[in-house]
Design a protein around this motif. Structure first.
Motif, PDB file in Angstrom:
ATOM      1  N   TYR A 231       0.829  -1.196   0.000  1.00 35.30           N
ATOM      2  CA  TYR A 231       0.000   0.000   0.000  1.00 35.30           C
ATOM      3  C   TYR A 231       0.866   1.250   0.000  1.00 35.30           C
ATOM      4  N   THR A 232       0.190   2.351  -0.103  1.00 28.63           N
ATOM      5  CA  THR A 232       0.804   3.673   0.034  1.00 28.63           C
ATOM      6  C   THR A 232      -0.148   4.535   0.835  1.00 28.63           C
ATOM      7  N   LEU A 233       0.316   5.149   1.901  1.00 28.92           N
ATOM      8  CA  LEU A 233      -0.535   6.028   2.690  1.00 28.92           C
ATOM      9  C   LEU A 233      -0.739   7.347   1.942  1.00 28.92           C
ATOM     10  N   THR A 234      -1.996   7.767   1.813  1.00 25.08           N
ATOM     11  CA  THR A 234      -2.311   8.992   1.058  1.00 25.08           C
ATOM     12  C   THR A 234      -2.902  10.072   1.959  1.00 25.08           C
ATOM     13  N   SER A 235      -3.925   9.751   2.674  1.00 24.44           N
ATOM     14  CA  SER A 235      -4.555  10.758   3.546  1.00 24.44           C
ATOM     15  C   SER A 235      -4.540  10.238   4.988  1.00 24.44           C
ATOM     16  N   ARG A 236      -4.084  11.099   5.912  1.00 28.34           N
ATOM     17  CA  ARG A 236      -3.983  10.708   7.309  1.00 28.34           C
ATOM     18  C   ARG A 236      -5.159  11.256   8.111  1.00 28.34           C
ATOM     19  N   TYR A 237      -5.270  10.765   9.332  1.00 28.29           N
ATOM     20  CA  TYR A 237      -6.375  11.143  10.204  1.00 28.29           C
ATOM     21  C   TYR A 237      -6.251  12.616  10.586  1.00 28.29           C
ATOM     22  N   GLY A 238      -7.415  13.337  10.542  1.00 26.10           N
ATOM     23  CA  GLY A 238      -7.474  14.738  10.952  1.00 26.10           C
ATOM     24  C   GLY A 238      -7.141  15.739   9.874  1.00 26.10           C
ATOM     25  N   ALA A 239      -6.768  15.291   8.688  1.00 25.80           N
ATOM     26  CA  ALA A 239      -6.446  16.230   7.613  1.00 25.80           C
ATOM     27  C   ALA A 239      -7.699  17.017   7.252  1.00 25.80           C
ATOM     28  N   ALA A 240      -7.513  18.352   7.135  1.00 29.64           N
ATOM     29  CA  ALA A 240      -8.652  19.226   6.837  1.00 29.64           C
ATOM     30  C   ALA A 240      -8.886  19.295   5.323  1.00 29.64           C
ATOM     31  N   GLY A 241     -10.149  19.519   4.939  1.00 29.58           N
ATOM     32  CA  GLY A 241     -10.483  19.662   3.514  1.00 29.58           C
ATOM     33  C   GLY A 241     -11.979  19.609   3.272  1.00 29.58           C
ATOM     34  N   SER A 242     -12.376  20.176   2.115  1.00 30.55           N
ATOM     35  CA  SER A 242     -13.805  20.214   1.776  1.00 30.55           C
ATOM     36  C   SER A 242     -14.312  18.892   1.230  1.00 30.55           C
ATOM     37  N   MET A 243     -13.404  17.972   0.995  1.00 29.88           N
ATOM     38  CA  MET A 243     -13.835  16.682   0.450  1.00 29.88           C
ATOM     39  C   MET A 243     -14.589  15.877   1.497  1.00 29.88           C
ATOM     40  N   TRP A 244     -14.422  16.179   2.742  1.00 27.37           N
ATOM     41  CA  TRP A 244     -15.074  15.412   3.802  1.00 27.37           C
ATOM     42  C   TRP A 244     -16.214  16.230   4.408  1.00 27.37           C
ATOM     43  N   SER A 245     -17.289  15.618   4.695  1.00 23.88           N
ATOM     44  CA  SER A 245     -18.472  16.320   5.193  1.00 23.88           C
ATOM     45  C   SER A 245     -18.239  16.931   6.585  1.00 23.88           C
ATOM     46  N   SER A 246     -17.380  16.305   7.358  1.00 26.37           N
ATOM     47  CA  SER A 246     -17.090  16.833   8.708  1.00 26.37           C
ATOM     48  C   SER A 246     -16.046  17.944   8.677  1.00 26.37           C
ATOM     49  N   GLY A 251     -10.206   9.064   9.068  1.00 21.20           N
ATOM     50  CA  GLY A 251      -9.570   7.758   9.026  1.00 21.20           C
ATOM     51  C   GLY A 251      -8.180   7.829   8.423  1.00 21.20           C
ATOM     52  N   LEU A 252      -7.694   6.636   7.997  1.00 20.77           N
ATOM     53  CA  LEU A 252      -6.367   6.524   7.396  1.00 20.77           C
ATOM     54  C   LEU A 252      -6.547   5.780   6.073  1.00 20.77           C
ATOM     55  N   ASP A 253      -6.022   6.373   4.947  1.00 17.11           N
ATOM     56  CA  ASP A 253      -6.220   5.801   3.601  1.00 17.11           C
ATOM     57  C   ASP A 253      -4.989   5.009   3.190  1.00 17.11           C
ATOM     58  N   PHE A 254      -5.239   3.738   2.773  1.00 19.77           N
ATOM     59  CA  PHE A 254      -4.205   2.849   2.255  1.00 19.77           C
ATOM     60  C   PHE A 254      -4.473   2.683   0.738  1.00 19.77           C
ATOM     61  N   ALA A 255      -3.752   3.401  -0.083  1.00 19.81           N
ATOM     62  CA  ALA A 255      -3.930   3.273  -1.545  1.00 19.81           C
ATOM     63  C   ALA A 255      -3.307   1.977  -2.021  1.00 19.81           C
ATOM     64  N   ALA A 256      -4.077   1.188  -2.770  1.00 20.92           N
ATOM     65  CA  ALA A 256      -3.608  -0.098  -3.283  1.00 20.92           C
ATOM     66  C   ALA A 256      -4.431  -0.448  -4.523  1.00 20.92           C
ATOM     67  N   PRO A 257      -3.934  -1.360  -5.371  1.00 23.55           N
ATOM     68  CA  PRO A 257      -4.701  -1.751  -6.564  1.00 23.55           C
ATOM     69  C   PRO A 257      -6.028  -2.395  -6.192  1.00 23.55           C
ATOM     70  N   THR A 258      -7.017  -2.200  -7.072  1.00 20.02           N
ATOM     71  CA  THR A 258      -8.322  -2.838  -6.869  1.00 20.02           C
ATOM     72  C   THR A 258      -8.138  -4.349  -6.824  1.00 20.02           C
ATOM     73  N   GLY A 259      -8.780  -4.956  -5.856  1.00 22.86           N
ATOM     74  CA  GLY A 259      -8.687  -6.406  -5.693  1.00 22.86           C
ATOM     75  C   GLY A 259      -7.655  -6.838  -4.667  1.00 22.86           C
ATOM     76  N   THR A 260      -6.893  -5.886  -4.137  1.00 18.54           N
ATOM     77  CA  THR A 260      -5.917  -6.243  -3.105  1.00 18.54           C
ATOM     78  C   THR A 260      -6.665  -6.740  -1.861  1.00 18.54           C
ATOM     79  N   PRO A 261      -6.242  -7.878  -1.261  1.00 22.15           N
ATOM     80  CA  PRO A 261      -6.975  -8.436  -0.113  1.00 22.15           C
ATOM     81  C   PRO A 261      -6.969  -7.495   1.100  1.00 22.15           C
ATOM     82  N   VAL A 262      -8.102  -7.506   1.812  1.00 24.09           N
ATOM     83  CA  VAL A 262      -8.266  -6.757   3.062  1.00 24.09           C
ATOM     84  C   VAL A 262      -8.451  -7.776   4.204  1.00 24.09           C
ATOM     85  N   LYS A 263      -7.680  -7.625   5.280  1.00 23.89           N
ATOM     86  CA  LYS A 263      -7.653  -8.630   6.352  1.00 23.89           C
ATOM     87  C   LYS A 263      -8.141  -8.042   7.675  1.00 23.89           C
TER      88      LYS A 263
END
Length: 352
Positions: A231-246, A251-263
């Motif tokens: 994975y690659t970390l893209t957005s961390r917890y608490g980052a400000a921005g208009s993309m989020w309703s709050s 949360g914490l974003d783990f960028a990875a190819p579609t289909g990568t297993p989640v455990k």
């Protein structure tokens, strides 16, 4: 008395002596000279029988000569000779049988005239019949020619119609074959694209599963696991921005190819799985201490209920919901409030 003037050629003229000098003159065979050329014979009283005989012989000779002259050109007919008194005496010379003689002559004349007329009528009838036959033959020939031409024209029209029908059918068959071919090519292309997509997904899955887990993903002594690998970390917890309703990232974003297993990060049970609006497909894992781990934007869900063990695959990375790309949005909630996932993972001995 006799004339002393020279005699003219072809004509002998005799003078009749007067009655006073000679009395009635009747020449004898000895005193009469033989006649030469054309002679004029005077009618003698008392000599009717001999003159009639001479005249009858002349008529017979004339009729015989005429018959011989025309015998080769005309059909043979019977000749009826009139009596001598009828020829020289007229109506006054007829005897008791004069009416019969005239009737016989009229019948002979009618018979003689009728034979050539009948022959001419028969010839004209034969010529008319021959002309009629020729006209009928010409008419039949013209009709046969017209019928043959009409049949030829009808056959030509039929051949052209059949050829046009064959061309129309061929064009329709060609169009249908082209449509079938195009549909088959499209179906083959779609199938190939689908197969390629499936192959790419399978290859990505295999690659993700076969890739060695980073050191940070190693199970700790307490039996905890990172939620995904490679994975690659893209957005961390608490980052400000208009993309989020709050107004900030929860949360914490783990960028990875579609289909990568989640455990599963730890042992627990699935309390929620399904579509969740902006989160897309989401799975909520509740740990034994009541902490909830939210797995969001999944492309698929492998486990939707029940207990799961630590490190078990429960879904795959996707890009469903409100996203800008394929990634895993991980939230850690306790008592209904969010906390920093990285700090929580680090507290479990996992290096993110």
């Amino acid at each position: 008395m006799a004339s002393n003037s020279p005699a003219h050629e072809g004509t002998d003229v005799q003078e009749t002596p007067t009655a006073g000098a000679w009395g009635e003159w009747n020449p004898t065979e000895d005193s009469a000279r033989p006649p030469r050329g054309k002679h004029r014979v005077f009618k003698q009283r008392g000599g009717l029988a001999r003159s009639s005989t001479v005249l009858g012989v002349g008529v017979i000779a004339a009729v015989g000569a005429g018959g011989i002259a025309t015998a080769q050109d005309r059909p043979q007919v019977s000749i009826s000779m009139p009596s001598i008194p009828d020829l020289i005496g007229g109506d006054s010379a007829k005897g008791a049988d004069g009416a019969d003689t005239a009737a016989t002559k009229a019948a002979a004349d009618a018979q003689n005239a009728g034979v050539p007329q009948q022959a001419d009528a028969q010839g004209q009838a034969d010529a008319g019949e021959a002309l009629r036959s020729r006209i009928l033959q010409q008419a039949e020939s013209q009709q046969d020619a017209t019928d043959a031409q009409a049949r030829a024209e009808a056959e030509r029209i039929a051949r052209e119609a059949a050829a046009q029908e064959a061309r129309t059918q061929k064009e329709a068959a060609d169009k249908e074959a082209e449509a079938v071919r195009a549909a088959a090519e499209k179906a083959a292309a779609d199938q190939a694209a689908a197969e390629k997509t499936a192959a790419d997904a399978a290859a990505a899955k295999t690659k993700a599963e076969a890739a060695p887990a980073p050191a940070s993903a190693a199970k700790s002594a307490g039996g905890w696991f990172l939620p995904t690998s490679a994975y690659t970390l893209t957005s961390r917890y608490g980052a400000a921005g208009s993309m989020w309703s709050s107004g900030h990232h929860t949360g914490l974003d783990f960028a990875a190819p579609t289909g990568t297993p989640v455990k599963a990060v730890g042992g627990g049970k699935i309390i929620s799985a399904g579509w969740s609006g902006a989160y897309g497909y989401r799975i909520v894992l509740q740990l034994d201490d009541g902490t909830e781990i939210w797995y969001c934007h999944l492309s698929s869900m492998s486990v939707t209920s029940g207990a799961v063990g630590a490190g078990e695959t429960i879904g795959r990375v996707g890009a469903t919901g409100n996203v800008t790309g394929a990634h895993l949005h991980l939230e850690v909630r306790k008592g209904g409030s969010t906390m920093d996932p990285m700090a929580w993972l680090n507290g479990k001995g996992l290096s993110v």
